[in-house]
Write an enzyme that holds these catalytic residues in place. Sequence first.
Site, short mmCIF file in Angstrom:
data_model
loop_
_atom_site.label_atom_id
_atom_site.label_comp_id
_atom_site.label_asym_id
_atom_site.label_seq_id
_atom_site.Cartn_x
_atom_site.Cartn_y
_atom_site.Cartn_z
N VAL A 76 -6.35 8.14 2.17
CA VAL A 76 -6.69 7.17 1.13
C VAL A 76 -5.52 6.21 0.96
CG1 VAL A 76 -7.38 6.86 -1.27
CG2 VAL A 76 -8.08 8.94 -0.03
N GLU A 77 -5.79 4.95 1.22
CA GLU A 77 -4.81 3.89 1.01
C GLU A 77 -5.07 3.31 -0.37
OE1 GLU A 77 -3.60 -0.46 2.96
OE2 GLU A 77 -5.12 0.79 3.93
N ILE A 78 -4.04 3.26 -1.20
CA ILE A 78 -4.15 2.62 -2.52
C ILE A 78 -3.29 1.38 -2.44
CG2 ILE A 78 -3.80 2.84 -4.99
CD1 ILE A 78 -3.99 5.90 -4.60
N SER A 107 0.81 -1.22 0.00
CA SER A 107 0.00 0.00 0.00
C SER A 107 0.84 1.26 0.00
CB SER A 107 -0.88 0.04 1.25
OG SER A 107 -1.69 -1.09 1.37
#
Length: 126
Positions: free
Chosen positions: A119-121, A108
């Site tokens: 916001v974690e991608i 992540s």
Amino acid sequence: MNLTGLDHFVLTVEDVDATCAFYEDLGAEVVTFGDGRTAIRVGAQKINLHPVDNDVENVAAAPTPGAGDFCVLTDEEIEAVERRLRDRGVELVAGPVERTGAAGTLTSVYIRDPDANLVEIATYDE
């Protein structure tokens, strides 16, 4: 009761247009529904956007811009995600880091959207 998944969640935002532009630039789709309401579609789910001064009847007890903290998935390698974010001037808060997702190990990166939501991608490790 058998809960089977997530359909949508809501973010309270200061500026719907700025939020749409941010997420659209990340690859999400902006959609309009109901009586002209706006959402961001991410895969089969969506994020409904409520402006601070919204007139939606049922809302959280204390809707506040910047209170969100969530993870969205990508099928791109995390290094490509990092490059894309940096090319767009989006500052990384953290990452890449290993995390535990709902279905296994994730890699992540973390960013903040225009309202400072975290916001974690993430991508699942193979």
